[in-house]
Scaffold this motif. Sequence first.
Motif, mmCIF file in Angstrom:
data_model
loop_
_atom_site.group_PDB
_atom_site.id
_atom_site.type_symbol
_atom_site.label_atom_id
_atom_site.label_comp_id
_atom_site.label_asym_id
_atom_site.label_seq_id
_atom_site.Cartn_x
_atom_site.Cartn_y
_atom_site.Cartn_z
ATOM 1 N N ASP A 429 -45.853 -14.749 -17.128
ATOM 2 C CA ASP A 429 -47.306 -14.687 -16.918
ATOM 3 C C ASP A 429 -47.694 -14.520 -15.457
ATOM 4 N N TYR A 439 -51.506 -18.097 -7.160
ATOM 5 C CA TYR A 439 -52.205 -18.228 -8.439
ATOM 6 C C TYR A 439 -52.910 -19.580 -8.515
ATOM 7 N N LEU A 441 -54.302 -22.357 -11.331
ATOM 8 C CA LEU A 441 -54.152 -22.759 -12.724
ATOM 9 C C LEU A 441 -55.006 -23.999 -13.000
ATOM 10 N N ALA A 445 -56.290 -25.064 -18.695
ATOM 11 C CA ALA A 445 -56.108 -23.656 -19.083
ATOM 12 C C ALA A 445 -54.893 -23.083 -18.360
ATOM 13 N N LYS A 446 -53.759 -23.771 -18.462
ATOM 14 C CA LYS A 446 -52.564 -23.341 -17.743
ATOM 15 C C LYS A 446 -52.004 -22.017 -18.283
ATOM 16 N N SER A 447 -52.397 -21.656 -19.500
ATOM 17 C CA SER A 447 -51.905 -20.402 -20.083
ATOM 18 C C SER A 447 -52.653 -19.185 -19.549
ATOM 19 N N SER A 448 -53.677 -19.425 -18.719
ATOM 20 C CA SER A 448 -54.463 -18.308 -18.173
ATOM 21 C C SER A 448 -54.541 -18.402 -16.650
ATOM 22 N N PRO A 449 -53.405 -18.221 -15.959
ATOM 23 C CA PRO A 449 -53.430 -18.300 -14.495
ATOM 24 C C PRO A 449 -54.260 -17.172 -13.888
ATOM 25 N N ALA A 450 -54.992 -17.487 -12.823
ATOM 26 C CA ALA A 450 -55.843 -16.496 -12.144
ATOM 27 C C ALA A 450 -55.245 -16.171 -10.780
ATOM 28 N N ARG A 451 -55.141 -14.902 -10.469
ATOM 29 C CA ARG A 451 -54.617 -14.469 -9.180
ATOM 30 C C ARG A 451 -55.599 -14.874 -8.080
#
Length: 489
Positions: A429, A439, A441, A445-451
Amino acid sequence: MKTKVLLLLLVALVAYTEAEYVVDMTAAFEENIRIHEIALVKFYAPWCGHCKRLAPEFEEAAGTLIKHDPPVVLADVDCTADSGKGVCSKYGVTGYPTLKIFRHGEVSGEYGGARDADGIVQYMKTLAGPSSKEIKSKKDFEAVLARDESVVVGFFKEKDSALHQAYQKVADKERENYSFYHTHDAEVIEDKKFDDKVVVIRAKKYTNKFEDSEVVFDGAPDDDAIRAFLSKNFFGLVGHRTRDNQKLFDSPLLVAYYDVDYEKNPKGTNYWRNRIMKALKKHAGKIVGAVSSRKRFASEVDDFGFDSGDAPAIGIRDEKFNKYRMEGEFSIENLEKFVKDYLDGKLLPHLKSEKVPEDNDGPVKVAVARNFDDLVLGADKDVLIEFYAPWCGHCKKLAPVLEELGRELEGEDVIVVKMDATANDTPQDFQVQGYPTLYWLPKNAKSSPARYEGGRELKDFVKYIAKHATDELKKYDRSGEKRDAKSEL
């Protein structure tokens, strides 16, 4: 044909100034690209150093290729311009420069040649002729086979048969991946006893007792069916995987890394390949096999953690990029057991990882592959993580900033983490294509990391985290201002 070529040449030339041959297609890309039979497009950013270095080479190549018959157009798109952002997003541009080949307005493939003027000219000239070359005589056919390269040949007495039309579509689309030929010559067709057939003819150097050297397509005259046939049969049970063709191998993929050299040592190369084929024969269709040069794929060998040696090192990589390595000495029996255990789901993925730190109480926590799930994904706090390389100058400059940030966030529900991405496997991911990569996190919502794309100063990180933290920070409000007005960051 000549009239068409001249019209295309005139259309292309009107876009150039006297000294500029690269067409700027940032605006109205779709309208412009479709008028060209073949074009190489550079997607770039003005600030990109690699793009700046490529620009004069690209321009020189454009001046040469526009005079080719048929003309090859070189164009560029500024991905930072308003009119270029949507174009770059549509074609999946994630780094600069990205070079893609277009035919009549559709992506034909990624550019895979050298990035100097001569290399670009040479590579694109090979793509500008007919996608399937005609074999006009038995002598021509023998010359093709004498090159000892695997080829796809269409045998057609009737030039306009449904199969021939479908075959031509495949050749137009896949010409960067396979070598296509076709013949209408009666002598060749009668000699091979193939009429209205598409045949994969594997190179003589790959001949073995486990499979046929010629494989005939027996499906419907449909381009998708032919394409699927080639994907399944072109390389055979255990193909020769190189830098040029590696993208054509499906998953799960078993690769044997050793001294693969079909130029200087074909006999020695096939000695090991035949043994691998014997072990994989009973699992045909369940797993793809390949042999690759240990030297040319050194980074993959390192990812698997293999030591040097003469015997093949065997690894499997699945659709999710998990890695599985065969332990122990190479033998057919050991390889058969390894493949069976993999297919039965008995193997654990191999992780390239440093040791878990014994002391990890600093302001910036240290993640490695073995503790990533617990430290980062399993944390009940928000996480800002940096993926870095020890040799990276920008990473060294950022290190003290992150240390100070970690101290500033003590007592908050946020942790700062760093991970050496050159010494550890990074989860799928997280796309790490340069250093440093950061990133964010959120804890829920650890399954949707944001850059993280913000600034690199302490105040920039504080402002970002204050705004995006799951729970409002104790020391800062949502705007990033300290709650105690007398304190200064």
